[in-house]
Write a protein that holds these residues in place. Structure first.
Motif, mmCIF file in Angstrom:
data_model
loop_
_atom_site.group_PDB
_atom_site.id
_atom_site.type_symbol
_atom_site.label_atom_id
_atom_site.label_comp_id
_atom_site.label_asym_id
_atom_site.label_seq_id
_atom_site.Cartn_x
_atom_site.Cartn_y
_atom_site.Cartn_z
ATOM 1 N N THR A 433 -0.465 5.122 -1.695
ATOM 2 C CA THR A 433 -1.481 4.095 -1.483
ATOM 3 C C THR A 433 -2.744 4.784 -1.004
ATOM 4 O O THR A 433 -2.723 5.488 -0.001
ATOM 5 N N SER A 435 -6.470 4.259 0.391
ATOM 6 C CA SER A 435 -7.306 3.228 0.995
ATOM 7 C C SER A 435 -8.682 3.801 1.306
ATOM 8 O O SER A 435 -8.780 4.868 1.906
ATOM 9 N N SER A 464 -10.862 -1.100 0.235
ATOM 10 C CA SER A 464 -10.436 -1.007 -1.145
ATOM 11 C C SER A 464 -9.163 -0.175 -1.164
ATOM 12 O O SER A 464 -9.139 0.954 -0.671
ATOM 13 N N ASN A 465 -8.100 -0.767 -1.646
ATOM 14 C CA ASN A 465 -6.812 -0.088 -1.609
ATOM 15 C C ASN A 465 -6.196 -0.064 -2.989
ATOM 16 O O ASN A 465 -6.316 -1.029 -3.737
ATOM 17 N N ARG A 466 -5.516 1.010 -3.275
ATOM 18 C CA ARG A 466 -4.811 1.061 -4.553
ATOM 19 C C ARG A 466 -3.418 1.639 -4.350
ATOM 20 O O ARG A 466 -3.254 2.682 -3.717
ATOM 21 N N ASN A 468 -0.050 2.941 -6.306
ATOM 22 C CA ASN A 468 0.485 3.370 -7.593
ATOM 23 C C ASN A 468 1.907 3.832 -7.410
ATOM 24 O O ASN A 468 2.218 4.513 -6.433
ATOM 25 N N SER A 488 1.006 -0.664 -10.580
ATOM 26 C CA SER A 488 -0.279 -0.391 -9.970
ATOM 27 C C SER A 488 -0.792 -1.688 -9.368
ATOM 28 O O SER A 488 -0.687 -2.739 -9.984
ATOM 29 N N ARG A 489 -1.270 -1.602 -8.131
ATOM 30 C CA ARG A 489 -1.856 -2.796 -7.529
ATOM 31 C C ARG A 489 -3.119 -2.356 -6.806
ATOM 32 O O ARG A 489 -3.153 -1.287 -6.215
ATOM 33 N N SER A 490 -4.108 -3.179 -6.853
ATOM 34 C CA SER A 490 -5.287 -2.824 -6.068
ATOM 35 C C SER A 490 -5.869 -4.068 -5.422
ATOM 36 O O SER A 490 -5.720 -5.176 -5.928
ATOM 37 N N TRP A 491 -6.477 -3.868 -4.272
ATOM 38 C CA TRP A 491 -7.107 -4.959 -3.558
ATOM 39 C C TRP A 491 -8.491 -4.507 -3.172
ATOM 40 O O TRP A 491 -8.719 -3.346 -2.887
ATOM 41 N N GLU A 492 -9.372 -5.427 -3.114
ATOM 42 C CA GLU A 492 -10.650 -5.114 -2.488
ATOM 43 C C GLU A 492 -11.055 -6.293 -1.625
ATOM 44 O O GLU A 492 -11.018 -7.436 -2.068
ATOM 45 N N TRP A 528 -7.514 -9.200 -5.930
ATOM 46 C CA TRP A 528 -6.288 -8.449 -6.143
ATOM 47 C C TRP A 528 -6.034 -8.304 -7.619
ATOM 48 O O TRP A 528 -6.305 -9.206 -8.394
#
Lengths: 1030, 487
Positions: A433, A435, A464-466, A468, A488-492, A528
């Motif tokens: 992850t 960040s 902002s996080n990703r 994988n 894969s997930r990402s949030w901002e 997300w």
């Protein structure tokens, strides 16, 4: 060693010339236990600006009249007042001032001198942080303030610590305090939008902050302090202020450290042969043939040895600070690497900090605070059974006769049940992850009039996080069947804040007023995105688009906002009588139009008894203040849109000829939903005693939270699992004691101690209905209950009576049950069940109805400690400083769920050696039941069998620092050079049988506390480092 | 100097006023990933999507995996297999109120009820003129009624007297949600009521073969009504006859000539099928078959679930029923585990689904098909005294399986022949356990099953075990519920 005042102060005072005096008074100013002379102490005539500075032997000379009172002061020492009278020679010895009464405390939208404080505020001593790199803010707080209980739920690097200020107030909403960094209330709601496909991700909002950049941490504990933060302050407020440059100085500081951490202990498990015997016995007791030939089994692998490692820790930090007349700066960069003691786990952080202040003209100042960090975290799968690939339980449950790999390069499995060994979970998949966090604030301060200022600030928080992950298509069985997969997930999150604050101060005679008023608004948007794919040819290309199929893909957006008005008035009469009144109105988008706005008032009073004339003769008391405060704070920390009845679109599609979109109502609307309200009364006493050798703060508080936001569990027949309602109340009452003492203050040797001690009594007063269960243990139901009259974190289960040793005992119980059954008074013919045999546990029939049913469960323990404490000692001998920090809790219980898996003896998992003591034949005296495959008698049901005392006293940290002597430093033109060695978790005194008593599977949960279930254990760490300043 | 200060004050005041007059809707945040239920139901599209949401319960764990366990593992058709103690409990007929399977099944089925209730409550509020297709509104309500009845049929068979929830829950008021048990008879009454309503409004066909098997039609309503009248505590055989005859005589359905075609993946949504759960590509695929298909097909080495029993194999063999034996299960040797019931190492696996595809099978699950309806017809005729008609029906089923005509002739013989025929024809299709209970055979049959090697009795069930306990967590939350006898 003679002490020198900062040059600045000398200059400031030097110009103060003496004017018409009556007589010359002279003397000597000394300080401390050994009475060394104080050079540069100020001697002033009270009520005037007239004064002198003591010379090289502490000597002074001043013209004063007989009526004058001389005030002696020196930094780090308590001031002393002496009436001149007839004296011509006055020698004074100033006591060390441990509690610096002039110390400025940051209290949110303002500052106050400690002596004028009317509220319950703890200032965290950061002395140790200065000497040793502590890599997380919460660690710096752990054990350092009464009433602030910091628990590290696991030893996983980068994991979030649980911080509780005066207990837990909420069941559903947040229990962590509000963090305010350089004026920006941090969003605890990182990742408010997480889509519907994923579990909630709990990233740490403080993870981006390097503790070395912190100037001060204040914890606003009571409502009168915290109410200025209104609807978010029910759990207290932690105000973090970072370092800024100072005018006329410039320094560069470098810190480097390196070390390692390792497992504190290992648990003893069965070897290959013992395992085979256990398994065969399990099956024999279930009328099945033996599965393994114990004689031919070898012991090949110690799985704990395989998963644990000596992990490397590194930390580097460079900072510079300084300032000219108009510009001040602080800038720093740091790198932290924390490997975990379990293979592959890791936390790595780069942090950058810039604080600037600029004086534009005589009435405008502006500045900025910028904090940027990037971290990379590699997680491992703990808190799970081997069935789900849990690493810790995997290591304990995998038999030792296996090797790690099969000849074809795949991971071995338990031949009796296709559970892969724990290395499969660690190496069969990779994850990380990343960040990025930006926290920035820009402010302009207008000094409109001498007493009136206006400050406007604009803050921005961007997270902002990703995440994988890639699961190898070949190495593990689960992945083989699907051709591997990748996710894969990402949030901002983007949160902005604008605040506009007016401050007015007025001093009329002995009356001193401060009025602060302002307005604040904050708005957030989270986005997300996530996708999971499967079907990889090989592991060469790990991108999502290299896969054959998409399992799912999703996006989500969430928004919230808060609009607030706040005001504070404080009034100080003659430094004796202090009053502070706060109020804040918060409007929150999270609540429906029916209940959108809330008002949070508070008031507090302080009385400095030691300033009263009748107290002048009490010589052993230097300061004594009584405080009382009352107020309300709120909690609104639930997901956005909770009040709306929501319809899920896109998760419930169904193919009819073609795939068609489905819509499903996923929640029950509640337009009356409102914030939780916490009403708190605080009574405090501050005292400085015995020549300022002892300072003491005592607090007593009563904290009642009502309108709890509860996800009320509904009967599933409603079609809904829960509905969010305001129901019930929780009470926290407690006592906090803090002692700061100077035990020895000699020339070459000083010894100071800080002791804090907290008692918090938590009680669920009302939850608006039937008790509900939390803390699910796979296939065993729930280990904890939330029930009126009990504490949060109460464990609930059966109570063990004894082990049945003979068939007769069982028949006696069953005969009674049979009799009652025939009478129709019970509906079961067995005391427990038909499978009960000698060697099984007899559980207590608590309700006395003659049989054991679910109704015979009760509260069997609580994870809430009776008290918790921290004890810091700082010993300095010549150029050496030794920090010794103890920390502990007492009276709490742990539900050791790991033992269900390691002592349950119901399936083909390897077990702890404690099972060697299992019941095997009549006459065996033991509390370990027999082994039986499937556990039909339910010996491993949730009971007090797995409850253990969780009290511990821990030597949390010891740091030995050597400061190079000043003489040498001057030669090499270095202002400070020190080297240190530090150890963490060096010794723990506990009766707990698991890895470590500081454990909580469910991390930050308010209701499910103190469960150990294959949780990543705490580690022992040794670090060497150096500090260099020039 | 003074004017400067005044200018400062005025400037700051203006700034403050600018700030303070922010937009009024600053605190209005509408959900974006989801929709508010307040104003969702406006058009036919909205009604259709709520109905699709209700159909999607067929993709829940209940219909993918648990229905199979609850019918065949509980009964004499399968052993639990696998590694899950909850399944062992269900297999062993010693289900605890904390059993995880029963907790989730209760939840899934009532979720299904709630989704149907959503349609039944909300769609009527949409004005008729907002529907593009005339009559579609009523059809939608009919489909939802059927789905509700289908879930209640599962509920009443597993738990007996269960609460009847007939409206969408919109508040958390205990009075609205803590509903008491309703007698078994009342649950069947509601099931029949819902099905009769569906029958009235559903079309015989939607004009597209796949849609006719995916959606509920008149045929499905008749077939379920036959089931419901036969299963209710006092069967109405005349009604069973009537409804099964409606299906048979509709001309819409016919038996496939080759039994294996039903499950060979080539003939999904066939003319024999009345209602099928549709599985397509990921993400609308089924993970179920991975749980029970052979290691060679799944690529797994762990012990599979729902292992067909020796008793079932013996039942096929006693009739020399090779066709249905070979279509219903497959034997595989050399598996990487040992099975106490098959020490030879040759282990049978369910075979009515043929592909696992790594947790993403596209194999449909048949919920209703003509063969079952014909057997209802046979049973009804027999119970009504028309043995000749019953024998003809049975033979139709047997002949298709390449078996000779039945030798049964008395009412009782025919009754037993039908029971056995149902077992062989409908193995793994969600009916065996319910049939055993319906026909009063359950206790006798189960308590006579022995371990194939040791010969000890495998089950020791009592009257109590005919019904599951209501999940403990549900009992804890809903104080108006009464637990089933014996738990």
């Amino acid at each position: 060693m003679k002490r020198i005042l900062p040059a600045l102060k000398l200059f400031l005072l030097a110009w103060q010339t003496t004017i018409a005096q009556d007589a010359l008074v002279s003397g000597r100013v000394t300080g401390g236990d050994d009475g060394e002379p104080l050079i540069g102490a100020t001697v002033t005539i009270k009520g005037t600006t007239t004064g002198v500075i003591s010379g090289i032997e502490g000597d002074f000379e001043i013209s004063a009249s007989k009526k004058d009172i001389l005030v002696f002061s020196y930094v780090g020492y308590a001031s002393e007042e002496v009436a001149v009278g007839a004296q011509s020679i006055i020698n004074v010895s100033l006591p060390l001032d441990i509690q610096n009464l002039e110390e400025i405390m940051v209290i949110g939208y303002g500052e106050v001198q400690k002596k004028d404080l009317t509220m319950a505020v703890s200032s965290i001593d950061l002395g140790e942080v200065k000497r040793k790199p502590i890599t997380s803010v919460e660690q710096a707080m752990q054990g350092k303030a009464a009433g602030v209980v910091v628990t590290q739920p696991s030893g996983k690097p980068g994991s979030r610590l649980s911080v509780r200020v005066r207990g837990s107030t909420s069941i559903r909403a947040r229990n962590e305090p509000l963090y305010v960094v350089d004026g920006i209330p941090l969003s605890n709601e990182v990742n408010a939008a997480t889509g519907d496909n994923t579990e909630t991700v709990n990233l740490n909002p403080l993870a981006g902050i390097n503790p070395a950049d912190i100037e001060s941490i204040e914890v606003l504990k009571d409502a009168s302090a915290a109410a200025i933060y209104g609807a978010r302050a029910a759990n207290g407020v932690v105000i973090i202020t970072t370092k800024r440059g100072t005018r006329g100085t410039s320094s560069i500081s470098f810190n480097a450290s390196s070390g390692f951490s390792e497992a504190i202990t290992k648990l003893d498990v069965l070897d290959g042969e013992q395992y085979a015997n256990l398994i065969n016995e399990q099956f024999a007791n279930n009328n099945q043939a033996p599965r393994l030939d114990a004689d031919s089994i070898k012991t090949l692998t110690d799985w704990q040895e395989e998963i644990f490692r000596r992990a490397s820790i590194r930390n580097y930090q460079l900072s510079a600070s300084g300032g000219s007349d108009r510009t001040k700066y602080y800038v720093s960069g740091s790198y932290t690497l924390n490997e975990g003691i379990i293979e592959t786990s890791e936390f790595e952080r780069y942090a950058f900090k810039l604080n600037l202040d600029q004086t534009v003209n005589d009435w405008i100042n502006l500045g900025t605070s910028i904090n940027y960090s990037r971290s990379n975290e590699v997680d491992v799968n703990d808190n799970q059974r081997i069935n789900q690939g849990g690493v810790i339980l995997g290591a304990l449950n995998t038999p030792e006769f296996l090797e790690t790999f099969n000849p074809d390069g795949t991971f071995t499995q338990n031949p009796l049940q296709a559970w892969e060994n724990p290395m499969a979970s660690l190496l069969g998949a990779e994850n990380n992850t990343v960040s990025n966090r930006l926290l920035s604030n820009f402010f302009v301060d207008f000094e409109i009039l001498e007493n009136l200022s206006f400050k406007s600030s604009f803050g921005l928080e961007v997270n902002s996080n990703r995440f994988n992950s890639f699961t190898d298509p070949f190495l593990t069985q689960f992945a083989r069947s699907q051709g591997g997969f990748a996710e894969s997930r990402s949030w901002e999150d983007l949160i902005w804040l604008n605040e506009n604050i007016v401050t007015y101060q007025k001093n009329i005679d002995k009356h001193f007023f401060t009025i602060t008023a302002g307005q604040s608004w904050q708005s957030a948007r989270s986005e997300w995105f996530g996708s999971q794919v499967r079907g990889f040819e090989d592991s060469k290309v790990k991108e999502l688009d290299a896969a054959a199929q998409v399992n799912w893909v999703g996006t989500d957006v969430a928004e919230w906002s808060i609009s607030s008005y706040l005001a504070r008035g404080s009034y100080n009469f003659d430094d004796k009588y202090l009053v502070t009144i706060n109020g804040r109105v918060d409007g929150s988008s999270k609540f429906g139009p029916n209940n959108r706005y809330a008002f949070f008032p508070s008031a507090s009073l302080g009385w400095r008894i030691s300033e009263e004339s009748f107290f002048n003769n009490v010589s052993f008391v230097q300061d004594l203040k009584l405080r009382v405060g009352y107020g309300q704070t709120g909690n609104q920390d639930i997901p956005p849109y909770s009040y709306i009845g929501l319809i899920d679109i896109g998760q419930n599609n169904y193919p009819i000829d073609q795939i068609q979109g489905g819509a499903v109502i996923s929640s029950i609307p509640n337009f009356d939903l409102r914030w939780e309200t916490t009403t708190q009364t605080n009574i405090g006493i501050d005292a400085v005693l015995l020549d300022s050798r002892i300072s003491f703060t005592g607090e007593l508080y009563f904290k009642n939270t009502s309108d709890l936001l509860i996800d009320k569990e509904l009967p599933e027949s409603s079609g809904f699992r829960f509905g969010t309602v305001n129901a019930g109340s929780i009470k926290n009452h407690g006592v906090e004691l803090t002692f700061n003492t100077v035990n020895v203050a000699k020339k070459d040797f000083t010894w100071e101690s800080d002791l804090n001690f907290s008692i918090n009594r938590n009680e669920v007063v009302d939850i608006g209905g039937t008790p509900f269960f939390v803390g699910q243990i796979p296939e065993r139901g729930f280990a904890s209950i939330v029930q009126e009259g009990e504490t949060l974190g109460s464990f609930y289960g059966f109570v063990v009576d004894r082990i049945y040793d003979s068939e007769e005992e069982i028949q006696a119980d069953n005969a009674r049950a049979q009799e009652l059954f025939l009478q129709g008074s019970v509906d079961k013919q067995f005391y427990q069940n038909s499978a009960t045999s000698p060697g099984d546990i007899r559980f207590k029939d608590l309700n006395g109805d003659g049989i054991v049913t679910e109704d015979d469960r009760q509260v069997i323990g609580s994870a809430q400690p009776d008290f918790s404490y921290g004890f810091t000692n700082v010993l300095s001998y010549k150029d050496f400083t030794l920090d010794i920090f103890f920390q502990g809790v007492s009276g709490n219980e742990i539900f050791n769920g790991s033992r269900i898996e390691t002592e349950g003896m119901f399936d083909v998992k390897n077990a702890l050696t404690t099972t060697l003591n299992r019941w095997q034949q009549p006459g065996d005296e033991t509390d370990m039941p027999r082994a039986i495959f499937g556990d039909v008698p339910q010996n491993s049901r949730i009971s007090d069998r797995f409850i253990e005392d969780g009290s511990f006293l821990r030597l949390k940290r010891v740091t030995l620092t050597y400061n190079l002597p000043r003489k040498i430093l001057e030669k090499i033109r270095v202002s400070n050079l020190s080297v240190y060695a530090s150890g963490q978790n060096l010794a723990t005194w506990t009766n707990y049988s698991g890895y470590d008593p500081e454990v909580s599977r469910d991390g930050l949960s308010a209701t499910s506390l103190g469960i150990d279930y294959g949780t990543f254990p705490q580690t022992r760490t040794i670090i060497l480092g150096l500090n260099l300043e020039f | 100097m003074k004017t400067i200060k005044e200018a400062r004050i005025i400037g700051v005041l203006i700034l403050s006023i600018l700030y303070a007059t922010g937009c009024d809707d600053f605190l209005e945040k509408e959900p974006q990933g989801q929709v508010s239920s307040e104003n969702f139901f406006q058009s036919q599209i909205d009604a259709e999507s709520a109905l699709i949401g209700a159909y999607d319960m067929f993709h829940s764990e209940y219909y993918i995996f648990d229905m199979f366990i609850n019918s065949d593992v509980t009964s004499d058709n399968c052993y639990a297999g696998g590694d899950n103690p909850n399944n062992f409990q269900i297999d062993n007929l010693s289900v605890a109120p904390t059993n995880v399977n029963i907790e989730r099944d209760w939840r899934y089925l009532y979720q299904g009820v709630a989704r149907a209730n959503t349609v039944l409550n909300k769609v009527p509020e949409i004005p008729e003129e907002n529907f593009n297709d005339p009559g579609r509104k009523q059809q939608i309500l009919g489909e939802a009624s059927f789905l509700r009845a289908f879930h209640y049929f599962q509920l009443v068979n597993l738990w007996g007297p269960v609460p009847l929830v007939l409206d969408l829950v919109t508040s958390t008021d205990p009075e609205d949600i803590n509903l008491p048990n309703n007698p078994t008879e009342a649950v069947y009454e509601q099931i029949i009521f819902d099905l009769e309503f569906a029958l009235d409004v559903l079309p015989q066909s939607f004009g597209n073969n796949i849609i006719d098997k995916s959606r509920v039609t008149q045929g499905a309503a008749h077939a379920m009504l036959a089931r419901a009248y036969a299963f209710r505590p006092s069967p109405d055989w005349e009604k069973v006859r009537e409804h099964s005859e409606m299906v048979i005589s509709s001309g819409q359905y016919s038996l496939l000539t080759d039994f294996d075609n039903l499950f060979d993946e080539q003939n999904e949504n066939s003319e024999e099928s009345i209602l099928e759960i549709q599985f397509t590509d990921v993400p609308e695929a089924s993970w179920g078959p991975q749980m029970w298909l052979t290691p060679s097909l799944t690529g797994d080495s762990w012990r599979k679930f729902n292992t067909p029993s020796n008793d079932l194999i013996a039942a096929f063999e006693s009739e020399n029923d090779e066709v249905r034996l070979n279509s219903s299960l497959i034997i595989e040797g050399g598996v990487p585990w040992t099975d106490e019931f098959y020490p030879s190492g040759d282990i049978p696996f369910p075979w009515k689904w043929r592909t696992a595809n790594g947790w993403a099978s596209q194999n449909n699950t048949i919920l209703l098909r003509l063969a079952e309806v014909i057997l209802w017809h046979a049973e009804a005729l027999n119970e009504l005294g028309n043995t000749a008609g019953a024998i003809a029906d049975i033979n139709q089923i047997r002949n298709r399986a390449e078996l000779p005509n039945t030798s049964a002739s008395s009412v009782e013989e025919i009754r037993q022949a039908i029971y056995k025929e149902r077992r062989l024809e409908l193995a793994f299709e969600g009916l065996r356990w319910f049939d055993l209970k319906r026909t009063g055979q359950a206790i006798n049959v189960m308590n006579n099953i022995r371990h194939p090697i040791t010969g000890v009795n495998l089950y020791n069930m009592s009257e109590r075990d005919l019904l599951w306990p209501i999940p403990q967590i549900e009992m804890d939350k809903n104080t108006n519920l009464v637990q089933n006898q014996g738990y």
